[in-house]
Design a protein around this motif. Structure first.
Motif, PDB file in Angstrom:
ATOM      1  N   HIS A 275       0.859  -1.183   0.000  1.00 55.43           N
ATOM      2  CA  HIS A 275       0.000   0.000   0.000  1.00 55.43           C
ATOM      3  C   HIS A 275       0.893   1.230   0.000  1.00 55.43           C
ATOM      4  CE1 HIS A 275      -3.032   2.903   1.548  1.00 55.43           C
ATOM      5  NE2 HIS A 275      -3.760   2.232   0.682  1.00 55.43           N
ATOM      6  N   ALA A 276       0.587   2.187  -0.844  1.00 58.59           N
ATOM      7  CA  ALA A 276       1.426   3.382  -0.970  1.00 58.59           C
ATOM      8  C   ALA A 276       0.633   4.636  -0.609  1.00 58.59           C
ATOM      9  CB  ALA A 276       1.942   3.505  -2.405  1.00 58.59           C
ATOM     10  N   HIS A 277       1.359   5.708  -0.407  1.00 58.63           N
ATOM     11  CA  HIS A 277       0.724   6.991  -0.154  1.00 58.63           C
ATOM     12  C   HIS A 277      -0.067   7.408  -1.389  1.00 58.63           C
ATOM     13  CE1 HIS A 277       2.910   7.373   3.560  1.00 58.63           C
ATOM     14  NE2 HIS A 277       4.011   7.012   2.913  1.00 58.63           N
ATOM     15  N   HIS A 278      -1.051   8.238  -1.197  1.00 59.49           N
ATOM     16  CA  HIS A 278      -1.980   8.608  -2.268  1.00 59.49           C
ATOM     17  C   HIS A 278      -1.296   9.244  -3.479  1.00 59.49           C
ATOM     18  CE1 HIS A 278      -5.389   7.547   0.169  1.00 59.49           C
ATOM     19  NE2 HIS A 278      -4.893   8.263   1.164  1.00 59.49           N
ATOM     20  N   ARG A 279      -0.223   9.943  -3.299  1.00 57.08           N
ATOM     21  CA  ARG A 279       0.374  10.695  -4.385  1.00 57.08           C
ATOM     22  C   ARG A 279       1.634  10.028  -4.955  1.00 57.08           C
ATOM     23  NH1 ARG A 279      -2.322  14.601  -6.042  1.00 57.08           N
ATOM     24  NH2 ARG A 279      -0.549  15.704  -6.925  1.00 57.08           N
ATOM     25  N   PHE A 280       1.797   8.714  -4.753  1.00 57.13           N
ATOM     26  CA  PHE A 280       2.993   8.060  -5.280  1.00 57.13           C
ATOM     27  C   PHE A 280       2.924   7.975  -6.806  1.00 57.13           C
ATOM     28  CE2 PHE A 280       0.565   4.329  -6.177  1.00 57.13           C
ATOM     29  CZ  PHE A 280       1.331   3.571  -7.036  1.00 57.13           C
ATOM     30  N   ASP A 281       4.068   7.869  -7.436  1.00 57.52           N
ATOM     31  CA  ASP A 281       4.124   7.655  -8.877  1.00 57.52           C
ATOM     32  C   ASP A 281       5.402   6.892  -9.198  1.00 57.52           C
ATOM     33  OD1 ASP A 281       3.674   7.704 -11.614  1.00 57.52           O
ATOM     34  OD2 ASP A 281       3.169   9.832 -11.633  1.00 57.52           O
ATOM     35  N   VAL A 282       5.297   5.911 -10.064  1.00 57.67           N
ATOM     36  CA  VAL A 282       6.470   5.138 -10.478  1.00 57.67           C
ATOM     37  C   VAL A 282       7.033   5.676 -11.790  1.00 57.67           C
ATOM     38  CG1 VAL A 282       5.752   3.029  -9.305  1.00 57.67           C
ATOM     39  CG2 VAL A 282       5.037   3.421 -11.668  1.00 57.67           C
ATOM     40  N   ASP A 283       6.361   6.644 -12.328  1.00 57.62           N
ATOM     41  CA  ASP A 283       6.724   7.198 -13.623  1.00 57.62           C
ATOM     42  C   ASP A 283       7.258   8.614 -13.443  1.00 57.62           C
ATOM     43  OD1 ASP A 283       6.929   6.785 -16.324  1.00 57.62           O
ATOM     44  OD2 ASP A 283       4.782   6.808 -16.715  1.00 57.62           O
TER      45      ASP A 283
ATOM     46  N   LEU B 172       2.969 -17.713  -2.173  1.00 53.26           N
ATOM     47  CA  LEU B 172       2.688 -16.795  -1.070  1.00 53.26           C
ATOM     48  C   LEU B 172       2.709 -15.358  -1.564  1.00 53.26           C
ATOM     49  CD1 LEU B 172       2.289 -16.363   2.012  1.00 53.26           C
ATOM     50  CD2 LEU B 172       4.791 -16.299   2.191  1.00 53.26           C
ATOM     51  N   LEU B 173       1.646 -14.640  -1.280  1.00 56.93           N
ATOM     52  CA  LEU B 173       1.552 -13.227  -1.582  1.00 56.93           C
ATOM     53  C   LEU B 173       1.665 -12.464  -0.268  1.00 56.93           C
ATOM     54  CD1 LEU B 173       1.006 -10.879  -3.541  1.00 56.93           C
ATOM     55  CD2 LEU B 173      -1.437 -11.245  -3.132  1.00 56.93           C
ATOM     56  N   LEU B 174       2.759 -11.730  -0.103  1.00 51.93           N
ATOM     57  CA  LEU B 174       2.952 -10.905   1.091  1.00 51.93           C
ATOM     58  C   LEU B 174       2.365  -9.527   0.829  1.00 51.93           C
ATOM     59  CD1 LEU B 174       6.640 -11.752   2.086  1.00 51.93           C
ATOM     60  CD2 LEU B 174       4.539 -12.526   3.215  1.00 51.93           C
ATOM     61  N   VAL B 175       1.582  -9.049   1.777  1.00 51.30           N
ATOM     62  CA  VAL B 175       0.912  -7.761   1.653  1.00 51.30           C
ATOM     63  C   VAL B 175       1.486  -6.824   2.706  1.00 51.30           C
ATOM     64  CG1 VAL B 175      -1.298  -6.563   1.837  1.00 51.30           C
ATOM     65  CG2 VAL B 175      -1.193  -8.848   0.797  1.00 51.30           C
ATOM     66  N   GLU B 176       2.038  -5.692   2.264  1.00 54.19           N
ATOM     67  CA  GLU B 176       2.573  -4.711   3.198  1.00 54.19           C
ATOM     68  C   GLU B 176       1.589  -3.552   3.330  1.00 54.19           C
ATOM     69  OE1 GLU B 176       6.211  -1.540   3.784  1.00 54.19           O
ATOM     70  OE2 GLU B 176       6.549  -3.243   2.448  1.00 54.19           O
ATOM     71  N   GLY B 177       1.200  -3.272   4.564  1.00 51.19           N
ATOM     72  CA  GLY B 177       0.246  -2.200   4.806  1.00 51.19           C
ATOM     73  C   GLY B 177      -1.173  -2.727   4.794  1.00 51.19           C
ATOM     74  N   PHE B 178      -2.087  -1.979   4.217  1.00 50.81           N
ATOM     75  CA  PHE B 178      -3.497  -2.353   4.151  1.00 50.81           C
ATOM     76  C   PHE B 178      -4.022  -2.745   5.536  1.00 50.81           C
ATOM     77  CE2 PHE B 178      -2.123  -2.872  -0.239  1.00 50.81           C
ATOM     78  CZ  PHE B 178      -3.169  -2.289  -0.945  1.00 50.81           C
ATOM     79  N   LYS B 179      -3.815  -1.856   6.514  1.00 51.62           N
ATOM     80  CA  LYS B 179      -4.179  -2.129   7.907  1.00 51.62           C
ATOM     81  C   LYS B 179      -5.627  -2.563   8.085  1.00 51.62           C
ATOM     82  CE  LYS B 179      -1.552   1.639  10.037  1.00 51.62           C
ATOM     83  NZ  LYS B 179      -1.134   2.206   8.822  1.00 51.62           N
ATOM     84  N   THR B 180      -6.542  -1.978   7.322  1.00 48.96           N
ATOM     85  CA  THR B 180      -7.966  -2.227   7.569  1.00 48.96           C
ATOM     86  C   THR B 180      -8.547  -3.363   6.739  1.00 48.96           C
ATOM     87  OG1 THR B 180      -8.639  -0.562   5.935  1.00 48.96           O
ATOM     88  CG2 THR B 180      -8.321   0.192   8.213  1.00 48.96           C
ATOM     89  N   GLU B 181      -7.768  -3.956   5.878  1.00 50.98           N
ATOM     90  CA  GLU B 181      -8.282  -5.041   5.033  1.00 50.98           C
ATOM     91  C   GLU B 181      -8.328  -6.366   5.805  1.00 50.98           C
ATOM     92  OE1 GLU B 181      -9.532  -4.903   1.967  1.00 50.98           O
ATOM     93  OE2 GLU B 181      -8.908  -2.934   1.277  1.00 50.98           O
ATOM     94  N   ALA B 182      -9.209  -7.260   5.370  1.00 49.92           N
ATOM     95  CA  ALA B 182      -9.475  -8.515   6.079  1.00 49.92           C
ATOM     96  C   ALA B 182      -8.583  -9.649   5.581  1.00 49.92           C
ATOM     97  CB  ALA B 182     -10.942  -8.884   5.934  1.00 49.92           C
ATOM     98  N   HIS B 183      -7.373  -9.726   6.109  1.00 48.70           N
ATOM     99  CA  HIS B 183      -6.475 -10.847   5.816  1.00 48.70           C
ATOM    100  C   HIS B 183      -5.624 -11.081   7.060  1.00 48.70           C
ATOM    101  CE1 HIS B 183      -4.278  -7.196   4.750  1.00 48.70           C
ATOM    102  NE2 HIS B 183      -3.150  -7.857   4.930  1.00 48.70           N
ATOM    103  N   THR B 184      -5.047 -12.263   7.158  1.00 44.92           N
ATOM    104  CA  THR B 184      -4.191 -12.605   8.292  1.00 44.92           C
ATOM    105  C   THR B 184      -2.936 -11.747   8.250  1.00 44.92           C
ATOM    106  OG1 THR B 184      -5.033 -14.858   8.203  1.00 44.92           O
ATOM    107  CG2 THR B 184      -3.006 -14.514   9.430  1.00 44.92           C
ATOM    108  N   LYS B 185      -2.545 -11.209   9.432  1.00 50.07           N
ATOM    109  CA  LYS B 185      -1.443 -10.259   9.469  1.00 50.07           C
ATOM    110  C   LYS B 185      -0.523 -10.494  10.659  1.00 50.07           C
ATOM    111  CE  LYS B 185      -4.872  -6.925   8.209  1.00 50.07           C
ATOM    112  NZ  LYS B 185      -5.850  -6.223   8.961  1.00 50.07           N
ATOM    113  N   LEU B 186       0.698 -10.030  10.480  1.00 48.83           N
ATOM    114  CA  LEU B 186       1.703  -9.926  11.531  1.00 48.83           C
ATOM    115  C   LEU B 186       1.918  -8.436  11.747  1.00 48.83           C
ATOM    116  CD1 LEU B 186       4.157 -11.279  13.159  1.00 48.83           C
ATOM    117  CD2 LEU B 186       5.487 -10.658  11.148  1.00 48.83           C
TER     118      LEU B 186
END
Length: 168
Positions: free
Chosen positions: A37-45, A96-110
């Motif tokens: 999950h990134a900040h709202h104004r990120f850009d890779v371009d 395995l798909l590791l998800v960084e961030g997304f605090k409020t989403e419904a998945h198992t987290k550490l």
């Protein structure tokens, strides 16, 4: 595809942990991908690049491909931010798909926690957090505490939690 999240406040060490976990898990023979999950104004371009100019001209999607990799950029414009499930659906299946961030989403987290940043812990309000990785003891913790510097043990925990114990 198994999904497991790494969550915590900014500055807690999520990205540092992810950078150490990925080679640890791939060395065990697992195919691993990530979503961050990134900040709202990120850009890779960058302005001046052809792909940026295509998007600036109004293209909804721009794909760049080479002999080494490809990337797809999709402009949301007035569409809402996609949910994690929508992003996962676009991923190529891996072990395995590791998800960084997304605090409020419904998945198992550490939860990655450092007392020094002065934030409240997330596990108390999120039943999907199954353990805490910290650099110090956590008084009152009702979940397993993993040493933030013990990457092999954290990898073992994620593999067990994800049901991948026989795959590695």
């Amino acid at each position: 595809m198994k999904v497991f999240g790494i969550t915590g406040w900014s500055g807690s060490g999520k990205t540092t942990l992810m950078k150490a976990l990925i080679p640890n898990l791939t060395a065990r023979g697992l195919r691993v991908s990530t979503i961050k999950h990134a900040h709202h104004r990120f850009d890779v371009d960058k302005p001046g690049k052809d792909s940026y100019e295509h998007r600036a001209a109004g293209a909804t999607e721009v794909m760049i491909g080479s002999a080494n990799r490809w990337a797809l950029m999709h402009e949301l414009r007035d569409d809402p931010e996609p949910r994690l499930d929508d992003l996962i659906a676009r991923m190529t299946p891996v072990d395995l798909l590791l998800v960084e961030g997304f605090k409020t989403e419904a998945h198992t987290k550490l939860e990655v926690y450092r007392a020094a940043i002065g934030k409240t812990m997330l596990w108390k309000d999120d039943p999907r957090i199954v353990a805490v990785a910290s650099d110090a003891d956590v008084p009152g913790l009702a979940l397993p505490r993993l040493d933030l510097s013990d990457i092999p043990s954290i990898g073992d925990f994620i593999i067990a939690q994800s049901g991948l114990a026989g795959a590695s």
